[in-house]
Design a protein around this motif. Sequence first.
Motif, PDB file in Angstrom:
ATOM      1  N   SER A 127      -4.809  -7.886  22.628  1.00  0.00           N
ATOM      2  CA  SER A 127      -4.716  -9.003  21.694  1.00  0.00           C
ATOM      3  C   SER A 127      -4.721 -10.326  22.460  1.00  0.00           C
ATOM      4  N   ILE A 128      -5.035 -11.381  21.744  1.00  0.00           N
ATOM      5  CA  ILE A 128      -4.968 -12.711  22.353  1.00  0.00           C
ATOM      6  C   ILE A 128      -3.532 -13.039  22.741  1.00  0.00           C
ATOM      7  N   GLN A 129      -2.563 -12.565  21.940  1.00  0.00           N
ATOM      8  CA  GLN A 129      -1.151 -12.804  22.261  1.00  0.00           C
ATOM      9  C   GLN A 129      -0.797 -12.205  23.621  1.00  0.00           C
ATOM     10  N   VAL A 130      -1.251 -10.981  23.883  1.00  0.00           N
ATOM     11  CA  VAL A 130      -0.986 -10.346  25.186  1.00  0.00           C
ATOM     12  C   VAL A 130      -1.692 -11.130  26.286  1.00  0.00           C
ATOM     13  N   LEU A 131      -2.912 -11.548  26.020  1.00  0.00           N
ATOM     14  CA  LEU A 131      -3.655 -12.335  27.005  1.00  0.00           C
ATOM     15  C   LEU A 131      -2.887 -13.609  27.362  1.00  0.00           C
ATOM     16  N   PHE A 132      -2.432 -14.336  26.353  1.00  0.00           N
ATOM     17  CA  PHE A 132      -1.699 -15.577  26.620  1.00  0.00           C
ATOM     18  C   PHE A 132      -0.367 -15.313  27.320  1.00  0.00           C
ATOM     19  N   ARG A 133       0.298 -14.230  26.957  1.00  0.00           N
ATOM     20  CA  ARG A 133       1.596 -13.924  27.564  1.00  0.00           C
ATOM     21  C   ARG A 133       1.446 -13.607  29.051  1.00  0.00           C
ATOM     22  N   GLU A 166      -4.728  14.750  29.376  1.00  0.00           N
ATOM     23  CA  GLU A 166      -4.869  14.633  27.923  1.00  0.00           C
ATOM     24  C   GLU A 166      -5.744  13.429  27.612  1.00  0.00           C
ATOM     25  N   THR A 167      -6.704  13.632  26.721  1.00  0.00           N
ATOM     26  CA  THR A 167      -7.606  12.561  26.322  1.00  0.00           C
ATOM     27  C   THR A 167      -6.988  11.805  25.149  1.00  0.00           C
ATOM     28  N   HIS A 168      -7.026  10.491  25.245  1.00  0.00           N
ATOM     29  CA  HIS A 168      -6.485   9.619  24.205  1.00  0.00           C
ATOM     30  C   HIS A 168      -7.571   8.678  23.700  1.00  0.00           C
ATOM     31  N   SER A 169      -7.373   8.155  22.507  1.00  0.00           N
ATOM     32  CA  SER A 169      -8.249   7.095  22.009  1.00  0.00           C
ATOM     33  C   SER A 169      -7.938   5.826  22.797  1.00  0.00           C
ATOM     34  N   LEU A 170      -8.720   4.801  22.576  1.00  0.00           N
ATOM     35  CA  LEU A 170      -8.459   3.521  23.227  1.00  0.00           C
ATOM     36  C   LEU A 170      -7.062   3.036  22.858  1.00  0.00           C
ATOM     37  N   LYS A 171      -6.446   2.347  23.770  1.00  0.00           N
ATOM     38  CA  LYS A 171      -5.076   1.880  23.575  1.00  0.00           C
ATOM     39  C   LYS A 171      -4.945   1.059  22.286  1.00  0.00           C
ATOM     40  N   ARG A 172      -4.021   1.465  21.450  1.00  0.00           N
ATOM     41  CA  ARG A 172      -3.706   0.798  20.181  1.00  0.00           C
ATOM     42  C   ARG A 172      -4.916   0.698  19.247  1.00  0.00           C
ATOM     43  N   ARG A 173      -5.755   1.719  19.265  1.00  0.00           N
ATOM     44  CA  ARG A 173      -6.945   1.735  18.416  1.00  0.00           C
ATOM     45  C   ARG A 173      -7.002   3.048  17.646  1.00  0.00           C
ATOM     46  N   ALA A 174      -7.815   3.048  16.601  1.00  0.00           N
ATOM     47  CA  ALA A 174      -8.035   4.261  15.819  1.00  0.00           C
ATOM     48  C   ALA A 174      -8.706   5.315  16.699  1.00  0.00           C
ATOM     49  N   ALA A 175      -8.578   6.566  16.290  1.00  0.00           N
ATOM     50  CA  ALA A 175      -9.059   7.691  17.101  1.00  0.00           C
ATOM     51  C   ALA A 175     -10.542   7.584  17.460  1.00  0.00           C
ATOM     52  N   LYS A 176     -11.379   7.100  16.564  1.00  0.00           N
ATOM     53  CA  LYS A 176     -12.820   7.041  16.833  1.00  0.00           C
ATOM     54  C   LYS A 176     -13.312   5.646  17.211  1.00  0.00           C
ATOM     55  N   ALA A 177     -12.398   4.732  17.425  1.00  0.00           N
ATOM     56  CA  ALA A 177     -12.769   3.356  17.767  1.00  0.00           C
ATOM     57  C   ALA A 177     -13.426   3.309  19.150  1.00  0.00           C
ATOM     58  N   THR A 178     -14.323   2.346  19.319  1.00  0.00           N
ATOM     59  CA  THR A 178     -14.963   2.112  20.614  1.00  0.00           C
ATOM     60  C   THR A 178     -14.808   0.634  20.977  1.00  0.00           C
ATOM     61  N   ARG A 179     -15.065   0.329  22.234  1.00  0.00           N
ATOM     62  CA  ARG A 179     -15.024  -1.062  22.688  1.00  0.00           C
ATOM     63  C   ARG A 179     -16.201  -1.285  23.618  1.00  0.00           C
ATOM     64  N   ALA A 180     -17.074  -2.186  23.232  1.00  0.00           N
ATOM     65  CA  ALA A 180     -18.247  -2.512  24.060  1.00  0.00           C
ATOM     66  C   ALA A 180     -17.845  -3.553  25.100  1.00  0.00           C
ATOM     67  N   VAL A 181     -18.146  -3.259  26.349  1.00  0.00           N
ATOM     68  CA  VAL A 181     -17.801  -4.164  27.447  1.00  0.00           C
ATOM     69  C   VAL A 181     -19.054  -4.454  28.265  1.00  0.00           C
ATOM     70  N   ARG A 241     -12.949  -8.088  25.406  1.00  0.00           N
ATOM     71  CA  ARG A 241     -13.484  -7.249  26.486  1.00  0.00           C
ATOM     72  C   ARG A 241     -12.387  -6.416  27.139  1.00  0.00           C
ATOM     73  N   ALA A 242     -11.203  -6.993  27.241  1.00  0.00           N
ATOM     74  CA  ALA A 242     -10.090  -6.292  27.889  1.00  0.00           C
ATOM     75  C   ALA A 242      -9.431  -5.274  26.965  1.00  0.00           C
ATOM     76  N   GLY A 243      -9.722  -5.365  25.679  1.00  0.00           N
ATOM     77  CA  GLY A 243      -9.124  -4.425  24.738  1.00  0.00           C
ATOM     78  C   GLY A 243      -7.664  -4.709  24.479  1.00  0.00           C
TER      79      GLY A 243
END
Length: 192
Positions: A152-158, A45-60, A148-150
């Motif tokens: 939140s900063i909170q998750v990054l710090f945790r 099953e294809t999903h959108s990016l984690k915790r993002r809107a259906a058409k959202a993209t992330r440039a890395v 870049r990791a997609g």
Amino acid sequence: MRPAEVIHLQKSQCRLPDGGWGLLNLKGGVVTAGKQWTDNVAVHETHSLKRRAAKATRAVPIPPVLVRMLREHIRQFGVAPDGRLFRNAAGKYIDASAYGITWGRAREAALTLDEHVLELAKRPYDLRHAGISFWLASGVDPAECARRAGQSIQVLFRHYAKFLAETRDHANHLIETSMRRWEEPTDDEEGT
């Protein structure tokens, strides 16, 4: 990148120049759900990016070495009819169990016995953690690492705070250097 994002990566999402840094424009991922859990009785099953809107993209941005590797992969294996870079022998999505087996073989070939005992890079997902940790240890701004990791900063710090703590000594050194410059007499003060 998350393994699900890699499995779903299409050539149209890749900017792979002849030299220098490239860019991946991630649009989502593919997960193995099982036929009983999907609307169309498909295994994947294809999903959108984690915790993002259906058409959202992330440039890395990706470094030149990865650009070269992807260009060589495309040259050698081509792409699936839908443009995906990675597929199994039947042209379908790669299953996690399949790349898990390959990952196990690669670990055996590359790691020492002591590294195996430590369970270093036990799962392919550990490469994501290693990459993010490397960015932080290299001094990349935490906000940019999170973007870049997609996550939140909170998750990054945790999850990566231990790597941020390693930069404390470097930060202290920079601050001390600046403080010494403030305390040094200027040319005007020396001549009076």
